[in-house]
Design an enzyme around this catalytic site. Structure first.
Site, PDB file in Angstrom:
ATOM      1  N   ASN A 291      46.369  44.028  50.872  1.00 44.91           N
ATOM      2  CA  ASN A 291      45.310  43.364  50.052  1.00 44.91           C
ATOM      3  C   ASN A 291      44.691  41.917  51.011  1.00 44.91           C
ATOM      4  O   ASN A 291      45.823  41.177  51.181  1.00 44.91           O
ATOM      5  CB  ASN A 291      45.881  42.452  48.877  1.00 44.91           C
ATOM      6  CG  ASN A 291      45.189  41.668  47.878  1.00 44.91           C
ATOM      7  OD1 ASN A 291      44.342  40.817  48.309  1.00 44.91           O
ATOM      8  ND2 ASN A 291      45.302  41.040  46.701  1.00 44.91           N
TER       9      ASN A 291
ATOM     10  N   ARG B   3      42.497  46.811  48.352  1.00 52.91           N
ATOM     11  CA  ARG B   3      42.160  45.571  47.352  1.00 52.91           C
ATOM     12  C   ARG B   3      40.813  45.425  48.361  1.00 52.91           C
ATOM     13  O   ARG B   3      40.894  44.053  49.396  1.00 52.91           O
ATOM     14  CB  ARG B   3      42.690  44.876  46.915  1.00 52.91           C
ATOM     15  CG  ARG B   3      42.343  43.631  45.867  1.00 52.91           C
ATOM     16  CD  ARG B   3      43.063  43.114  45.345  1.00 52.91           C
ATOM     17  NE  ARG B   3      41.735  42.113  44.697  1.00 52.91           N
ATOM     18  CZ  ARG B   3      42.197  40.708  44.498  1.00 52.91           C
ATOM     19  NH1 ARG B   3      42.628  39.964  45.465  1.00 52.91           N
ATOM     20  NH2 ARG B   3      42.029  40.466  43.553  1.00 52.91           N
TER      21      ARG B   3
ATOM     22  N   HIS C 206      39.221  41.023  38.914  1.00 53.35           N
ATOM     23  CA  HIS C 206      40.671  41.395  38.178  1.00 53.35           C
ATOM     24  C   HIS C 206      40.421  42.537  37.331  1.00 53.35           C
ATOM     25  O   HIS C 206      41.058  42.979  36.744  1.00 53.35           O
ATOM     26  CB  HIS C 206      40.872  40.783  37.116  1.00 53.35           C
ATOM     27  CG  HIS C 206      40.973  38.897  37.429  1.00 53.35           C
ATOM     28  ND1 HIS C 206      40.880  37.798  36.913  1.00 53.35           N
ATOM     29  CD2 HIS C 206      41.651  38.119  38.912  1.00 53.35           C
ATOM     30  CE1 HIS C 206      41.133  37.196  37.379  1.00 53.35           C
ATOM     31  NE2 HIS C 206      41.593  37.731  38.678  1.00 53.35           N
TER      32      HIS C 206
ATOM     33  N   ARG D 257      39.172  25.423  39.003  1.00 53.90           N
ATOM     34  CA  ARG D 257      38.240  26.410  38.976  1.00 53.90           C
ATOM     35  C   ARG D 257      37.669  26.377  37.596  1.00 53.90           C
ATOM     36  O   ARG D 257      38.298  25.971  36.841  1.00 53.90           O
ATOM     37  CB  ARG D 257      37.591  28.107  38.891  1.00 53.90           C
ATOM     38  CG  ARG D 257      37.646  28.430  40.462  1.00 53.90           C
ATOM     39  CD  ARG D 257      37.690  29.858  40.545  1.00 53.90           C
ATOM     40  NE  ARG D 257      38.324  30.606  41.344  1.00 53.90           N
ATOM     41  CZ  ARG D 257      38.602  31.932  41.376  1.00 53.90           C
ATOM     42  NH1 ARG D 257      38.436  32.341  40.488  1.00 53.90           N
ATOM     43  NH2 ARG D 257      39.390  32.070  42.439  1.00 53.90           N
TER      44      ARG D 257
ATOM     45  N   GLU E  62      48.079  45.761  39.538  1.00 55.30           N
ATOM     46  CA  GLU E  62      47.438  46.386  40.466  1.00 55.30           C
ATOM     47  C   GLU E  62      47.395  46.928  41.559  1.00 55.30           C
ATOM     48  O   GLU E  62      46.504  47.905  42.110  1.00 55.30           O
ATOM     49  CB  GLU E  62      46.668  45.622  41.172  1.00 55.30           C
ATOM     50  CG  GLU E  62      45.620  43.965  39.594  1.00 55.30           C
ATOM     51  CD  GLU E  62      45.634  42.842  40.272  1.00 55.30           C
ATOM     52  OE1 GLU E  62      46.757  42.119  40.501  1.00 55.30           O
ATOM     53  OE2 GLU E  62      44.217  42.388  40.464  1.00 55.30           O
TER      54      GLU E  62
END
Ligand code: ADP
Length: 404
Positions: free
Chosen positions: A15, A94, A183, A244, A389
């Site tokens: 990743n 990923r 996600h 965010r 994941e």
């Protein structure tokens, strides 16, 4: 994404971020982790690699300025020294944005690389870093098949009423402006685990999953398929996150530019890096710090938690429309897996669904423990399900490598 394999196989999962590289080697059949680590501050004065092998943590310091290629070269050396190379059958990457092009994981070839490159306009921070990781790994592990697994792919089943914005249609047709969602690998994984816990088939299960980490998103999953999600064209839309803002009135752009002379870059920074839990609390983006301060009576920390939970509960309630029948509400990600405070506040606000938090079970579900955290006779159950994941990536990579 399929999760069926018969024989144990090791997959290197990568990743790659702009200044970091997360890696793990997993047995794709058992999900056992052989080694995992993180190369960070790549390209800076103090790059390093931390890894865990056989339960022991180790640190490799890289030379000043060394970046992804040096980190991957070091990883190759490590894999060889530890005798792990022989069992590797694939490398799984990923990739953040697959646009509309990728609806599932794929074996990487030149066409795939070109398509990922084209999608970079939609994810200018992430896709170039992912591509760099792929190209470096292709050189370093030249005999292994490389597979791309996309954060957006699971959401490609959304209907157009969920993915289109009420903007001129040409922005979608000509420039791909639409909701993509992120996600996806995590939402897919926890939905499958929830189905198992409920004793149902994935395809017959309706869930709403809340992935709450530094980035946060909710996904409405009907009959095992993503039918709506809170993140949009970018990961900025939707829930309140660490730094965010989540959804805001787009009229704010005009106000900030005309009244406060903000530049586009300054607005981008404000919404992505200075808002969310950090912006409201003026304290931290880290949920643990905010919870500790809230317990001590810090008013803005309390307010940040309350807004975070209200917005989350409101989004979950809205997703009852696409799922219609809710079998399970799932909490995952660093916050979802650990914060009993947030889970309790959210479930309490959803009491009209008959959901009731089981206090003892909620307190016990942390540090990677899976569990039912609701009680009572309501049809909908609430679960904490640690995400994995890496396992989905390893599994998809192994399957596709086998298929050739
Ligand atoms: P990322 O999205 O970067 O993968 P994680 O899924 O690791 O992030 O989630 C990070 C968030 O999880 C941080 O806000 C952190 O404070 C929160 N978190 C981790 N452990 C706990 C805990 N015990 N209680 C509350 N929040 C926690």
């Amino acid at each position: 994404m399929s999760t069926h394999l018969c024989s144990p196989q090791h997959v290197l999962v990568l990743n790659c971020g702009s200044s970091s590289l997360k890696f793990a080697i997993l047995d794709a059949t058992t999900s056992d982790e052989v080694i995992s680590g993180l190369a960070e501050r790549l390209g800076s004065d103090t790059p390093s690699i931390k890894y865990k092998y056989n339960g022991e943590k180790q640190l490799i310091e890289l030379a000043k300025g060394q970046a992804h290629d040096a980190a991957i070269a070091e990883l190759v050396k490590l894999v060889n020294e530890l005798g792990l190379a022989d069992n590797l059958i694939a490398v799984g990457h990923r990739v953040v944005h697959g646009g509309e092009h990728f609806t599932e994981s794929v074996l990487i070839d030149d066409n795939v690389l070109t398509a990922i490159e084209k999608t970079a306009a939609l994810a200018p921070l992430h896709n170039p870093a992912n591509l760099l990781g792929i190209r470096t790994a292709q050189q370093a592990f030249s005999t292994l098949p490389q597979i791309a697994v996309f954060d957006t792919a699971f959401h490609q089943t959304m209907p157009n009423i969920a993915y289109l914005y009420a903007l001129p249609y040409s922005l979608y047709k000509e420039h791909g402006v639409r909701r993509y969602g992120f996600h996806g690998t995590s939402h897919y994984y926890v939905a499958g685990e929830a189905a198992k816990l409920l004793g149902k088939e994935r395809e017959q299960t309706n869930v709403i999953s809340a992935h709450l980490g530094n980035g946060c998103s909710v996904c409405a999953i009907k009959d095992g398929k993503s039918v709506d999600t809170s993140m949009g064209l970018t990961p900025l839309e939707g829930l309140v996150m660490g730094t965010r803002s989540g959804s805001i009135d787009p009229g704010l752009f005009t106000f900030l530019t005309q009244q406060l002379n903000y530049s586009v870059q300054e607005i981008d920074d404000l919404l992505n890096k200075q808002s969310g839990l950090l912006g409201i609390s003026e304290l931290s983006n880290d949920c643990r710090t905010i919870e500790e301060a809230a317990v001590e009576g810090h008013p803005q920390a309390n307010l940040a938690l309350d807004i975070f939970c209200y917005r989350l509960a409101k989004q979950i309630a809205a997703f009852l429309v696409p799922v219609q029948r809710l079998d399970a509400l799932i909490f995952t990600g660093g916050i979802g897996e650990n914060s009993d405070i947030i889970r309790d506040k959210v479930i309490t606000q959803l009491g009209f669904l008959g959901l009731e938090c089981d206090e003892a079970a909620n307190l016990a579900a942390r540090f990677g423990k899976e569990g039912l955290i609701s009680k009572g006779q309501a049809h909908a159950k609430a679960f904490v399900i640690p995400t994995n994941e890496e396992w989905v990536i390893a599994n998809d990579a192994a399957r596709i490598a086998k298929e050739g």
